[in-house]
Design a protein around this motif. Structure first.
Motif, PDB file in Angstrom:
ATOM      1  N   VAL A   1       0.836  -1.200   0.000  1.00 40.17           N
ATOM      2  CA  VAL A   1       0.000   0.000   0.000  1.00 40.17           C
ATOM      3  C   VAL A   1       0.873   1.253   0.000  1.00 40.17           C
ATOM      4  CG1 VAL A   1      -1.728   1.278   1.308  1.00 40.17           C
ATOM      5  CG2 VAL A   1      -1.904  -1.208   1.111  1.00 40.17           C
ATOM      6  N   LYS A   2       1.927   1.247   0.793  1.00 40.95           N
ATOM      7  CA  LYS A   2       2.839   2.385   0.813  1.00 40.95           C
ATOM      8  C   LYS A   2       3.524   2.559  -0.537  1.00 40.95           C
ATOM      9  CE  LYS A   2       3.807   1.531   5.721  1.00 40.95           C
ATOM     10  NZ  LYS A   2       4.848   1.259   6.747  1.00 40.95           N
ATOM     11  N   ARG A   3       3.908   1.435  -1.135  1.00 43.26           N
ATOM     12  CA  ARG A   3       4.572   1.520  -2.447  1.00 43.26           C
ATOM     13  C   ARG A   3       3.611   2.027  -3.512  1.00 43.26           C
ATOM     14  NH1 ARG A   3       9.037  -0.704  -4.981  1.00 43.26           N
ATOM     15  NH2 ARG A   3       8.759  -1.163  -7.192  1.00 43.26           N
ATOM     16  N   ALA A   4       2.344   1.575  -3.440  1.00 46.47           N
ATOM     17  CA  ALA A   4       1.358   2.046  -4.414  1.00 46.47           C
ATOM     18  C   ALA A   4       1.098   3.539  -4.271  1.00 46.47           C
ATOM     19  CB  ALA A   4       0.055   1.264  -4.248  1.00 46.47           C
TER      20      ALA A   4
ATOM     21  N   TRP B   1      10.212   9.951  -1.149  1.00 46.53           N
ATOM     22  CA  TRP B   1      11.558   9.658  -1.656  1.00 46.53           C
ATOM     23  C   TRP B   1      12.348   8.830  -0.646  1.00 46.53           C
ATOM     24  CZ3 TRP B   1      13.987   9.943  -6.160  1.00 46.53           C
ATOM     25  CH2 TRP B   1      15.383   9.862  -6.175  1.00 46.53           C
ATOM     26  N   ALA B   2      12.207   9.117   0.629  1.00 46.63           N
ATOM     27  CA  ALA B   2      12.921   8.354   1.649  1.00 46.63           C
ATOM     28  C   ALA B   2      12.415   6.920   1.733  1.00 46.63           C
ATOM     29  CB  ALA B   2      12.767   9.037   3.017  1.00 46.63           C
ATOM     30  N   PHE B   3      11.140   6.693   1.444  1.00 47.61           N
ATOM     31  CA  PHE B   3      10.600   5.339   1.501  1.00 47.61           C
ATOM     32  C   PHE B   3      10.970   4.511   0.278  1.00 47.61           C
ATOM     33  CE2 PHE B   3       7.189   2.496   0.088  1.00 47.61           C
ATOM     34  CZ  PHE B   3       7.163   1.587   1.142  1.00 47.61           C
ATOM     35  N   ALA B   4      11.088   5.140  -0.893  1.00 50.45           N
ATOM     36  CA  ALA B   4      11.263   4.424  -2.151  1.00 50.45           C
ATOM     37  C   ALA B   4      12.595   3.681  -2.175  1.00 50.45           C
ATOM     38  CB  ALA B   4      11.179   5.403  -3.323  1.00 50.45           C
ATOM     39  N   ASP B   5      12.594   2.520  -2.842  1.00 46.95           N
ATOM     40  CA  ASP B   5      13.815   1.754  -3.054  1.00 46.95           C
ATOM     41  C   ASP B   5      14.556   2.321  -4.256  1.00 46.95           C
ATOM     42  OD1 ASP B   5      12.871   0.104  -5.575  1.00 46.95           O
ATOM     43  OD2 ASP B   5      11.251  -0.035  -4.086  1.00 46.95           O
TER      44      ASP B   5
ATOM     45  N   LEU C   1      12.630   2.269  -7.581  1.00 44.61           N
ATOM     46  CA  LEU C   1      11.517   3.211  -7.606  1.00 44.61           C
ATOM     47  C   LEU C   1      12.028   4.648  -7.634  1.00 44.61           C
ATOM     48  CD1 LEU C   1       8.474   3.093  -7.659  1.00 44.61           C
ATOM     49  CD2 LEU C   1       8.445   3.182  -5.170  1.00 44.61           C
ATOM     50  N   ARG C   2      13.147   4.906  -7.001  1.00 40.46           N
ATOM     51  CA  ARG C   2      13.729   6.247  -7.049  1.00 40.46           C
ATOM     52  C   ARG C   2      14.128   6.636  -8.467  1.00 40.46           C
ATOM     53  NH1 ARG C   2      17.633   7.129  -1.720  1.00 40.46           N
ATOM     54  NH2 ARG C   2      15.970   6.932  -0.151  1.00 40.46           N
ATOM     55  N   GLU C   3      14.657   5.662  -9.195  1.00 42.91           N
ATOM     56  CA  GLU C   3      15.046   5.964 -10.576  1.00 42.91           C
ATOM     57  C   GLU C   3      13.826   6.272 -11.432  1.00 42.91           C
ATOM     58  OE1 GLU C   3      17.793   4.142 -14.212  1.00 42.91           O
ATOM     59  OE2 GLU C   3      17.585   3.072 -12.289  1.00 42.91           O
ATOM     60  N   LYS C   4      12.722   5.576 -11.187  1.00 42.22           N
ATOM     61  CA  LYS C   4      11.509   5.869 -11.944  1.00 42.22           C
ATOM     62  C   LYS C   4      11.005   7.280 -11.623  1.00 42.22           C
ATOM     63  CE  LYS C   4       8.347   2.941 -12.690  1.00 42.22           C
ATOM     64  NZ  LYS C   4       7.215   2.003 -12.558  1.00 42.22           N
TER      65      LYS C   4
ATOM     66  N   SER D   1      22.699   5.298  -0.020  1.00 41.54           N
ATOM     67  CA  SER D   1      21.846   6.194   0.765  1.00 41.54           C
ATOM     68  C   SER D   1      20.685   5.433   1.385  1.00 41.54           C
ATOM     69  CB  SER D   1      21.322   7.320  -0.130  1.00 41.54           C
ATOM     70  OG  SER D   1      20.396   8.114   0.566  1.00 41.54           O
ATOM     71  N   LYS D   2      20.108   4.486   0.668  1.00 41.07           N
ATOM     72  CA  LYS D   2      18.989   3.709   1.204  1.00 41.07           C
ATOM     73  C   LYS D   2      19.436   2.771   2.304  1.00 41.07           C
ATOM     74  CE  LYS D   2      14.704   2.407   1.274  1.00 41.07           C
ATOM     75  NZ  LYS D   2      13.666   3.328   1.763  1.00 41.07           N
TER      76      LYS D   2
END
Length: 775
Positions: free
Chosen positions: A584-587, A613-617, A620-623, A667-668
């Motif tokens: 759900v968070k990713r969506a 941005w802090a949550f994304a892997d 997903l950050r690249e997208k 960073s992640k």
């Protein structure tokens, strides 16, 4: 002119004075005669003038007051500085000038402490200086006031000085408990200086005989609260609510106008924030409980109950009950809590099954704006058996009226935090038909407290979710898509649809709404946002009700919700809650792709974008970053979006994508901290890292560069780089340590032989000139 007709006024005036003179002599004659009749060694006592109540120790000299005004201005300037600006002389201690200035002010203050403390202007200066005093100076200052604390804490201005001294003394006492004492020079002409711990205990002994009378004093009451917090810091009295009761609203507003009060020394921040887990000697706990026993022994039951309704004594009585509960004496019969609860604790020890009649006194406390705070303390700190009797006698069966009362609803919300599953079930059934009135009156504290209690007990979560849906008239599954919109504005579905969709205005829109330009009925309410946050902490099947409603919102409405300072907190809890599924968070993060440039173009929205941005892997950050390449100029021109673009570092992504991916992975992995552009590795350091790796890959930039470092290395370049090292800055080489030596050791031995032959070969081209280029 005949002599008999002449007027001699002056001569006539002297005659009157001459006639009046004997009368004065005759009046003084008996006194002189009486004085002469006495022995010569008897001297009549001179009548002493009574001190003025505003200055019991005398008035401050105007010159000294003017000097301390300059001291106040200088210290205020230092306290308002954010960071210390270093002088050109680097060897000079940045605190030396401040220390010299403070020592001069303290020297001028010597033997005038009591006069300065009782002065209107100088008392503020003493409060400001107390934050910058070291342990030794605090001991000297408290010792100079010894013997006069009863008069000082009852004074209008000196009481605030004593309160500040007790507040900042907490750190000094903690250090003395650990055996850390300042160095003191031995002086034979002066006596031994007592430690601050001993001084506080002596102050308690001085105030113990008059403690009962000081409880009702409008100025001494606040000082006693600070003293009790100093004596018993481990109690729940050190909570935020108790700290807010340290000063009245009028006093807090006045002190806020005085500016920031903190230490002026850049290396001394421990005085500004007292540690709630600081250590105190055992004598402090004994002194605190001694105050409780004095109040219990000297006051009758009715006198203790009268303190609860008093605006001055009620906050202090709350703190005393907290101290009594922390030391385990509140569960005993005839305790202070037993007196206020009208003997409920005594009944628990005598016959727990006895049915009690409701007391008019507690019913009054339940609805009184002043004493209801005291009842909240008793509800949260009374023994479990006493709470069961209290709930059954004063709450159960009366919740429908209490939850809509403007004062009693806060007590019910505090009591809901201690309900067991059976009591929670009964309360939900009793309030089933009353939730509509709760929402209509905007008193949602009880509903939120019950949601939190169901989350803590992990019981009846389905029932509480159904109650929320019935409250907002969300009877059908498709209606639950409007849950977030209805709860934020605290309106049932029927009224929400009649008024139109919710407008989640931004901060600028809220400022205009305060002027009357926007309808307040369509703005998100803080109470509604808190209910949604509590629902998101329920377990997975039940918290999905909120996430599905957010998922059904259009992207434009979701962005407006994220840019509102009230409703954006709901998005924060989605990422913070452990019960919300990861998918759900990713969506939610994916749903903003393509609209991040609009989201971060706002003060609140940029903060939500940073959370996403802090949550994304890294993938997903690249997208997200690729979707913002087309809006790079828009972000650069945005006041808030440029900070988000700086964290993403689109320039590095377009020039060196492999390095960008590696940086995002690091960073992640390092606790999700965002990497600023200043921490990015430079190009020479990247070359060194590639040389150190065995399976280094050659990056292909998007634009073909003519520089040598971007061309693939051949065998000869590899030989010379391994032998001579890459042409990089020494600072960049230091980043990788001694890995260059490791590369040389791993190189082939045959290559070393070739290099040796090249070095041994004679150079026969020394006389050749430069070859001229054909024209």
């Amino acid at each position: 002119m005949p002599n008999e007709n002449r007027k001699r006024g002056k001569k006539h005036k002297k005659t009157q004075e001459h006639n009046n003179q004997p009368s004065r002599d005759t009046n003084q004659a008996p006194q002189n005669t009486e004085h002469h009749n006495r022995p010569s060694w008897i001297v009549p006592a001179q009548e002493l003038e009574e001190p003025h109540p505003e200055a019991p120790f005398g008035y401050v000299d105007p010159d000294i007051k003017a000097y301390f005004r300059t001291v106040d201005d200088q210290i205020r300037t230092w306290q308002q500085e954010r960071l210390y600006e270093e002088d050109q002389a680097a060897d000079l201690d940045p605190n030396e000038a401040k220390r010299i200035f403070l020592v001069a002010a303290l020297s001028e203050m010597s033997k005038k402490e009591k006069q300065l403390a009782t002065d209107l202007d100088c008392s503020v200066v003493l409060e400001r200086m107390a934050h910058s005093m070291d342990d030794f100076v605090r001991r000297v200052f408290l010792d100079s006031l010894s013997g006069s604390y009863e008069a000082l804490i009852k004074h209008r201005f000196a009481s605030h000085v004593c309160q500040t001294l007790f507040t900042v003394a907490a750190d000094t006492v903690s250090r003395e408990t650990k055996g850390i004492y300042p160095s003191v020079t031995d002086t034979k002409d002066k006596g031994e200086l007592r430690t601050l711990t001993r001084l506080i205990l002596d102050i308690c002994e001085e105030l113990t005989p008059v403690f009962t009378s000081l409880v009702m004093d409008p100025f001494a009451s606040h000082v006693l609260r600070a003293l009790l917090l100093l004596l018993s810091p481990t109690s729940s009295a050190a909570s935020h609510k108790a700290q807010s009761n340290m000063r009245s609203k009028k006093s807090s507003a006045w002190k806020a106008r005085q500016g920031i009060m903190k230490s002026v020394f850049s290396d001394n921040n421990s005085y500004d924030h007292a540690d709630s887990t600081r250590s105190v000697p055992n004598e402090f706990h004994e002194a605190a409980i001694r105050f409780v026993r004095v109040l219990k022994n000297e006051l009758s039951d009715n006198e203790v109950r009268a303190l609860a309704a008093n605006k001055v004594a009620s906050p202090l009585l709350q703190l005393i009950l907290e101290v009594e509960a922390d030391h385990g004496e509140s569960s005993l019969p005839d305790s202070l809590m037993d007196h206020v609860l009208v003997g409920i604790i005594t009944v628990c020890h005598r016959n727990p099954d006895e049915q009690l009649e409701a007391s008019d006194y507690l019913v009054t406390l339940l609805r009184d704006p002043t004493s209801s705070h005291l009842l909240e303390t008793m509800v949260s700190r009374c023994p479990d058996l006493a709470f069961t009797i209290l709930w059954a006698t004063y709450f159960q069966g009366k919740l429908a009226r209490l939850v809509t009362h403007p004062v009693a609803n806060f007590v019910v919300a505090k009591a809901a935090e201690r309900l067991n599953p059976t009591q929670l079930k009964g309360a939900l059934e009793e309030l089933e038909s009353s939730w509509n009135k709760v929402i209509g009156s905007a008193r949602t504290g009880v509903l939120r407290a019950m949601i939190d209690r169901a989350c803590t007990l992990r019981a009846y979560e389905k029932d509480i979710c159904q109650a929320v849906c019935n409250t907002f008239e969300l009877f059908h599954p498709k209606d639950r898509n409007h849950l977030v919109s209805c709860v934020l504005v605290l309106k049932p579905l029927r009224e929400y649809m009649a008024t139109g969709p919710t407008k989640h205005i931004s901060e600028d829109g809220q400022q205009s709404s305060k002027k009357g330009n926007v309808d307040d009925s369509k703005e998100p309410k803080v109470q509604g946002a808190l209910i949604l946050q509590s629902l998101l902490r329920l377990r997975e099947p039940h918290c999905m009700m909120v996430t599905e409603s957010i998922k059904s919102l259009p992207t434009e409405d979701l962005i407006l919700l994220s840019q509102n300072p009230i409703s954006s907190r709901v998005i924060d809890v989605i990422f913070d809650s452990e019960t919300v599924p990861f998918k759900v968070k990713r969506a939610l993060v994916i749903s903003f792709i393509g609209h991040y440039h609009t989201l971060v173009d706002d003060r609140i929205g940029s903060r939500v974008g940073d959370r996403c941005w802090a949550f994304a892997d890294p993938y997903l950050r690249e997208k997200i970053a690729r979707s913002l390449v087309a809006h790079e100029q828009f972000l650069a021109a945005s006041y808030f979006g440029k900070f988000f673009a700086r964290n993403i570092n689109l320039y590095l992504l377009q020039r060196r994508p492999d390095e960008w991916r590696e940086l995002q992975s690091q960073s992640k992995s390092s606790s999700g901290s965002t990497t600023s552009p200043s921490t990015l590795p430079s190009a020479p350091s990247v070359i060194v890292q590639r040389l150190n790796s065995d399976d280094a890959e050659v990056s292909h930039p998007s634009k073909v560069s003519k520089k040598r470092r971007n061309r693939p290395e051949d065998e000869i370049d590899a030989v010379f780089n391994a032998s001579l090292g890459a042409k990089v800055k020494r600072t960049a080489v230091s980043v990788t340590g001694g890995s260059d030596k490791l590369v040389v050791q791993k190189s082939d031995q045959s290559l070393q032989d070739v290099l040796g032959a090249i070095r041994a070969a004679p150079s026969d081209d020394g006389g050749r000139g430069k070859r001229r280029r054909k024209s």
